[in-house]
Enzyme design. Structure first.
Site, short mmCIF file in Angstrom:
data_model
loop_
_atom_site.label_atom_id
_atom_site.label_comp_id
_atom_site.label_asym_id
_atom_site.label_seq_id
_atom_site.Cartn_x
_atom_site.Cartn_y
_atom_site.Cartn_z
N HIS A 170 40.02 37.85 36.83
CA HIS A 170 39.67 36.57 37.46
C HIS A 170 38.15 36.53 37.59
O HIS A 170 37.50 37.56 37.77
CB HIS A 170 40.34 36.51 38.84
CG HIS A 170 40.26 35.19 39.53
ND1 HIS A 170 39.10 34.74 40.13
CD2 HIS A 170 41.19 34.22 39.74
CE1 HIS A 170 39.33 33.57 40.68
NE2 HIS A 170 40.58 33.22 40.46
N ASP B 281 41.41 44.53 42.61
CA ASP B 281 41.67 43.16 43.08
C ASP B 281 43.18 43.03 43.22
O ASP B 281 43.91 42.92 42.24
CB ASP B 281 41.12 42.16 42.06
CG ASP B 281 41.49 40.72 42.38
OD1 ASP B 281 42.10 40.47 43.44
OD2 ASP B 281 41.17 39.83 41.56
N GLN C 44 46.99 39.30 43.40
CA GLN C 44 48.27 38.96 42.81
C GLN C 44 49.32 40.06 42.96
O GLN C 44 50.45 39.89 42.51
CB GLN C 44 48.09 38.64 41.31
CG GLN C 44 47.22 37.44 41.02
CD GLN C 44 47.85 36.12 41.44
OE1 GLN C 44 49.06 36.01 41.58
NE2 GLN C 44 47.03 35.10 41.64
N LYS D 187 47.61 33.89 49.53
CA LYS D 187 48.56 34.13 48.45
C LYS D 187 49.76 34.95 48.95
O LYS D 187 50.76 35.09 48.23
CB LYS D 187 47.87 34.85 47.29
CG LYS D 187 46.78 34.03 46.61
CD LYS D 187 46.22 34.77 45.42
CE LYS D 187 44.95 34.12 44.89
NZ LYS D 187 45.14 32.77 44.35
N CYS E 271 40.53 30.41 36.02
CA CYS E 271 39.41 31.29 36.36
C CYS E 271 39.44 32.57 35.54
O CYS E 271 39.16 33.66 36.05
CB CYS E 271 39.39 31.61 37.86
SG CYS E 271 39.08 30.18 38.90
#
Length: 432
Positions: free
Chosen positions: A143, A220, A223, A246, A387
């Site tokens: 991303h 990261d 997700q 999220k 993104c």
């Protein structure tokens, strides 16, 4: 990019669809309960919020509305204790506990979002370790929030940004890791799960590789946290970031976990109220971690509501139920997509490799048109570059845009069926 063939779905997916016909969760989500005409398939961008999260945010303002850390009266003390409890809850969620199982809450920093968390590492930590000639390795599927900060960090330090590329199924292989992570690699930064391909990256192997050369791993988890349990110690992460919104929480709350000794050495990115120990006319002494990185008034109500979101996710539903239900939903969606010969799925051909995310294109039709027509049927998907422009460029995706359906445990087979019917309408609209 995989062209799905009719009949590619499995009998197991069909059987699983029987379970996802039932939905005990939509009633917990006010927007979904009051708008049954909507099939929300954009949870990869932001999740819906259960009523308990909305109630918690309101409860904070109604019962303990005061600025944490800034008052000695009971309301402020209660607000301070509430935030401390959520900080410890997040530490436990991420497996950041000591040998006695006690949460290492001081290693959890609250930010505005995962983007700010990753920028904090790139702007405050990277200058401490990067030197001219060093390398930072990231994957091509990052991303922009985990790509642009490293471009800037490398430019400032005179370091080189190196990319790892996946194979045809979206996997970063051990051979690719061995070729790209070496003696000059100071930092590896990667998505735990790709927001476009849905694949889970080999973060443990990346940790082993970079640590073997004395480097550091930044993950990261935006997700991954909504879909699976995470243990930062087991992964071998040095830093781990995610966003509350999220994972069923409110917008405007991010988390950064880091190894305490690294956080302790880093300078703050923002300065101001409550991140200092003392100030003179010409100098200042920083407060200890985590306050050092939390300048100004925090979104206390949002942090408090994040605690309610994580409790709902991990206890009311549970990661085991999340994983099994989402696996069935993805399998059923892939099976239904295989019925449509004009659909090209982007990423792995195996349904199990898609962690809630299926990116695709409708042959010859711009993704923006697809999303707009689906919206007329109440189906919400994402369309654009997500993104992740370098990934779409590398994949050769036309117009640097694709469609993305991202599922969550609160979806059901009816949502998927409406999505498929909507795609048939899209096709017939352009091929009447």
């Amino acid at each position: 990019m995989t062209n799905m063939e009719t009949g590619a779905g499995s009998a197991a997916a069909t059987a699983a669809a029987a379970d996802i016909r039932q939905n005990p969760y939509k009633a917990d989500f006010p927007l979904l309960a009051t708008k049954p005409e909507i099939a929300f398939l954009d949870s990869g961008a932001t999740a819906q919020r259960p009523a308990c999260v909305l109630d918690a945010q309101r409860r904070f303002y109604e019962t303990m509305n005061a600025n944490p850390l800034r008052g000695l009266y009971s309301l402020s003390v209660e607000a301070t204790e509430a935030i401390a409890e959520v900080r410890a809850q997040v530490a436990r969620l991420l497996g950041a506990v000591d040998e006695r199982g006690r949460a290492q809450a001081s290693d959890v920093i609250f930010t505005r979002n995962a983007s700010e968390s990753l920028n904090l590492v790139a702007k405050s930590f990277a200058p401490c370790v990067l030197e001219p000639g060093d390398e930072v390795a990231i994957t091509i599927m990052e991303h922009h929030s985990n790509l642009i900060p490293w471009q800037q960090a490398c430019r400032a330090a005179g370091a080189t940004l190196v990319y790892l590329y996946p194979d045809a199924e979206g996997r970063i292989t051990r051979e690719e890791i061995a070729a790209k992570v070496g003696p000059r690699t100071k930092i590896v930064a990667c998505a735990h799960v790709s927001n476009v391909l849905g694949v889970e990256n080999p973060v443990c192997a990346l940790a082993d590789a970079v640590h073997a050369h004395g480097g550091y791993l930044v993950v990261d988890g935006a997700q991954s946290v909504p879909h699976m349990s995470v243990d930062v110690r087991q992964i071998g992460a040095d830093f781990f970031a995610f966003s509350a919104h999220k994972a069923l929480g409110p917008m405007g709350i991010g988390v950064l976990w880091g190894r305490h000794e690294l956080l302790d050495e880093m300078p703050p990115m923002l300065t101001g109220g409550e991140m200092i120990d003392s100030v003179t006319e010409q100098d200042a002494v920083w407060a200890p971690v985590p306050e050092k990185f939390e300048a100004g008034t925090q979104d206390a109500a949002g942090i408090y509501a994040t605690g309610a979101a994580l409790t709902y996710l991990t206890e009311t539903v549970g990661y085991e139920e999340v994983a099994s239900r989402e696996a069935a939903l993805v399998a059923y969606t892939m099976e239904r997509l295989a019925e449509l010969p004009y659909i090209d799925v982007i990423g792995p051909s195996e349904a199990a490799a898609h962690h809630g995310v299926i990116s695709f294109n409708v042959r010859g039709i711009h993704p923006h048109d697809v999303a707009s027509i689906l919206d007329m049927s109440g189906v919400c998907i994402r369309a654009g570059h997500h993104c992740a422009q370098p990934l779409l460029t590398w994949l050769g995706v036309e117009n640097l845009a694709c469609c993305r359906a991202s599922l969550a445990f609160y979806n059901d087979a009816e949502d998927v069926d409406r999505f498929i019917d909507g795609l048939k309408t899209v096709w017939s609209t352009f091929h009447a």
